[in-house]
Design an enzyme around this catalytic site. Structure first.
Site, PDB file in Angstrom:
ATOM      1  CE  LYS A  17      -1.695  10.894 -11.011  1.00 10.37           C
ATOM      2  NZ  LYS A  17      -0.741   9.793 -10.808  1.00 10.37           N
ATOM      3  CB  THR A  65      -9.730   5.261 -18.631  1.00 10.55           C
ATOM      4  OG1 THR A  65      -8.913   4.280 -19.277  1.00 10.55           O
ATOM      5  CG2 THR A  65      -8.844   6.357 -18.076  1.00 10.55           C
ATOM      6  CE1 TYR A  86      -5.498  10.744 -10.975  1.00  8.36           C
ATOM      7  CE2 TYR A  86      -5.506  12.372 -12.740  1.00  8.36           C
ATOM      8  CZ  TYR A  86      -5.137  11.124 -12.261  1.00  8.36           C
ATOM      9  OH  TYR A  86      -4.397  10.263 -13.051  1.00  8.36           O
ATOM     10  CG  ASP A 118      -1.718   1.277   1.373  1.00  8.96           C
ATOM     11  OD1 ASP A 118      -1.547   2.200   0.546  1.00  8.96           O
ATOM     12  OD2 ASP A 118      -2.525   1.359   2.310  1.00  8.96           O
ATOM     13  CB  ILE A 147      -3.535   5.624 -20.963  1.00 11.38           C
ATOM     14  CG1 ILE A 147      -2.539   6.800 -21.031  1.00 11.38           C
ATOM     15  CG2 ILE A 147      -2.900   4.330 -21.453  1.00 11.38           C
ATOM     16  CD1 ILE A 147      -1.950   7.108 -22.380  1.00 11.38           C
TER      17      ILE A 147
HETATM   18  P1  NAD Z   1      -5.090   1.352 -13.005  1.00  5.15           P
HETATM   19  O1  NAD Z   1      -6.175   1.682 -12.045  1.00  5.15           O
HETATM   20  O2  NAD Z   1      -5.390   0.454 -14.127  1.00  5.15           O
HETATM   21  O3  NAD Z   1      -3.829   0.801 -12.209  1.00  5.15           O
HETATM   22  C1  NAD Z   1      -3.386   1.415 -11.040  1.00  5.15           C
HETATM   23  C2  NAD Z   1      -2.741   0.383 -10.147  1.00  5.15           C
HETATM   24  O4  NAD Z   1      -2.372   1.034  -8.928  1.00  5.15           O
HETATM   25  C3  NAD Z   1      -3.720  -0.766  -9.772  1.00  5.15           C
HETATM   26  O5  NAD Z   1      -3.093  -2.006  -9.923  1.00  5.15           O
HETATM   27  C4  NAD Z   1      -4.048  -0.470  -8.325  1.00  5.15           C
HETATM   28  O6  NAD Z   1      -4.356  -1.614  -7.557  1.00  5.15           O
HETATM   29  C5  NAD Z   1      -2.762   0.198  -7.852  1.00  5.15           C
HETATM   30  N1  NAD Z   1      -2.985   0.969  -6.632  1.00  5.15           N
HETATM   31  C6  NAD Z   1      -3.985   1.839  -6.352  1.00  5.15           C
HETATM   32  N2  NAD Z   1      -3.867   2.292  -5.097  1.00  5.15           N
HETATM   33  C7  NAD Z   1      -2.780   1.682  -4.568  1.00  5.15           C
HETATM   34  C8  NAD Z   1      -2.128   1.735  -3.305  1.00  5.15           C
HETATM   35  N3  NAD Z   1      -2.601   2.489  -2.299  1.00  5.15           N
HETATM   36  N4  NAD Z   1      -1.007   1.011  -3.118  1.00  5.15           N
HETATM   37  C9  NAD Z   1      -0.518   0.228  -4.121  1.00  5.15           C
HETATM   38  N5  NAD Z   1      -1.094   0.124  -5.327  1.00  5.15           N
HETATM   39  C10 NAD Z   1      -2.212   0.838  -5.541  1.00  5.15           C
HETATM   40  O7  NAD Z   1      -4.563   2.761 -13.536  1.00  5.15           O
HETATM   41  P2  NAD Z   1      -3.568   3.164 -14.725  1.00  5.15           P
HETATM   42  O8  NAD Z   1      -4.356   3.887 -15.731  1.00  5.15           O
HETATM   43  O9  NAD Z   1      -2.691   2.039 -15.117  1.00  5.15           O
HETATM   44  O10 NAD Z   1      -2.748   4.274 -13.921  1.00  5.15           O
HETATM   45  C11 NAD Z   1      -1.359   4.177 -13.630  1.00  5.15           C
HETATM   46  C12 NAD Z   1      -0.895   5.580 -13.264  1.00  5.15           C
HETATM   47  O11 NAD Z   1      -1.045   6.439 -14.382  1.00  5.15           O
HETATM   48  C13 NAD Z   1      -1.690   6.230 -12.137  1.00  5.15           C
HETATM   49  O12 NAD Z   1      -0.814   6.970 -11.307  1.00  5.15           O
HETATM   50  C14 NAD Z   1      -2.623   7.164 -12.870  1.00  5.15           C
HETATM   51  O13 NAD Z   1      -3.050   8.240 -12.071  1.00  5.15           O
HETATM   52  C15 NAD Z   1      -1.752   7.601 -14.021  1.00  5.15           C
HETATM   53  N6  NAD Z   1      -2.447   8.114 -15.194  1.00  5.15           N
HETATM   54  C16 NAD Z   1      -3.413   7.385 -15.817  1.00  5.15           C
HETATM   55  C17 NAD Z   1      -4.020   7.892 -16.962  1.00  5.15           C
HETATM   56  C18 NAD Z   1      -5.072   7.116 -17.724  1.00  5.15           C
HETATM   57  O14 NAD Z   1      -5.735   7.722 -18.566  1.00  5.15           O
HETATM   58  N7  NAD Z   1      -5.229   5.836 -17.487  1.00  5.15           N
HETATM   59  C19 NAD Z   1      -3.636   9.141 -17.444  1.00  5.15           C
HETATM   60  C20 NAD Z   1      -2.660   9.859 -16.778  1.00  5.15           C
HETATM   61  C21 NAD Z   1      -2.055   9.325 -15.662  1.00  5.15           C
END
Ligand code: NAD
Length: 250
Positions: A159, A193, A155, A62, A188
């Protein structure tokens, strides 16, 4: 291979971008530790990487828990001997406007998205110092560079914190060979999403914001993370890599 002899810890590696990064890193020769709260999914990724001939260990993590970070870093060192790379990827998304955001939600998002990056960095630096240097890649967002009406302000704030924390880290540890850079993905396609998956109007709206005319795939981001993690970027620190199909260029 681009990450030969490197040991990399990736938070949030059980699914989404973190999973794709873990698999790409292993293919490029890194020994990978993935840390996540999703144990079943994380163990599956661990098994897939090991079955494909890579080296991977899953740890329950975590990112808002300082002791859990220490255990993850200790696991990396006891299994693989050192730590060279940290990808602070774990994060959560919320979409409430300011008045709808509770103080509890603010704390939750900041604890995971911002404090989690700080705690991971703090835990990794002593081991990177012992290894003679390292690379920290922090996953921020385009939401860390500009506000959006459809994204929760917390959010955006979390960031934005990651963006400037990265520069502070880069400057404080540059002389020790420890680099820190941030990545700023646009929309992404990941489980985060997936809520818009069954909503054609939401997909169309999302795509319409992107000059390239599509949403991104996790691989689009993973190759940027790979570059910043590897020695190919040895003169790059404190920088921002935007991977957004032109979203922020408008
Ligand atoms: P996702 O939700 O598919 O994956 C996120 C992962 O983080 C999951 O496996 C989740 O279990 C884990 N997680 C969440 N809280 C946690 C915690 N407290 N401790 C440990 N693990 C934890 O999301 P994603 O789209 O793969 O996002 C990855 C990163 O990219 C994130 O930081 C997100 O904010 C960022 N991001 C995503 C997008 C998008 O459009 N998907 C765009 C910009 C930035």
């Amino acid at each position: 291979m681009r990450l030969e002899n490197k040991v990399a810890l990736i938070s949030g590696g059980a699914r989404g971008m973190g999973e794709v990064e873990a698999k790409l890193f292993a293919k490029e020769g890194a020994k990978v530790i993935i840390g996540d709260m999703l144990e079943d999914k994380g163990r599956k990724v661990e098994a897939q990487i090991n079955e494909a001939g890579g080296e991977c260990v899953f740890v329950v993590l975590d990112v808002s828990d300082e002791d859990a970070w220490q255990r993850a870093v200790n696991e990396a060192v006891s299994r693989f001997g050192k730590l060279d790379i940290l990808v602070n990827n774990a994060g959560i998304y919320r979409a409430h406007i300011v008045e709808e955001t509770t103080a509890a939600e603010w704390d939750q998002v900041m604890n995971i998205n911002a404090k989690g990056v700080f705690l991971g960095t703090k835990a990794a630096i002593p081991e990177m110092r012992k290894a003679g240097g390292g690379s920290i890649v922090n996953i921020s967002s385009i939401s860390g560079m500009a506000g959006q009406s459809y994204v929760s302000a917390v959010y955006n704030a979390s960031k934005g914190a990651v963006r400037i924390f990265t520069k502070s880290t880069a400057i404080q540890y540059a002389t020790e060979g420890i680099r820190a850079n941030s990545i700023h993905p646009g929309p992404i396609d990941t489980p985060m999403t997936a809520f818009r998956k069954d909503d054609p109007a939401a997909i169309a709206e999302s795509v319409a914001r992107v000059p390239i005319g599509r949403t991104g795939q996790p691989e689009d981001v993973a190759y940027g993370v790979l570059y910043l993690a590897s020695d190919e970027s040895s003169f790059v620190t404190g920088s921002e890599l935007v991977i957004d199909g032109g979203f922020l260029a408008q």
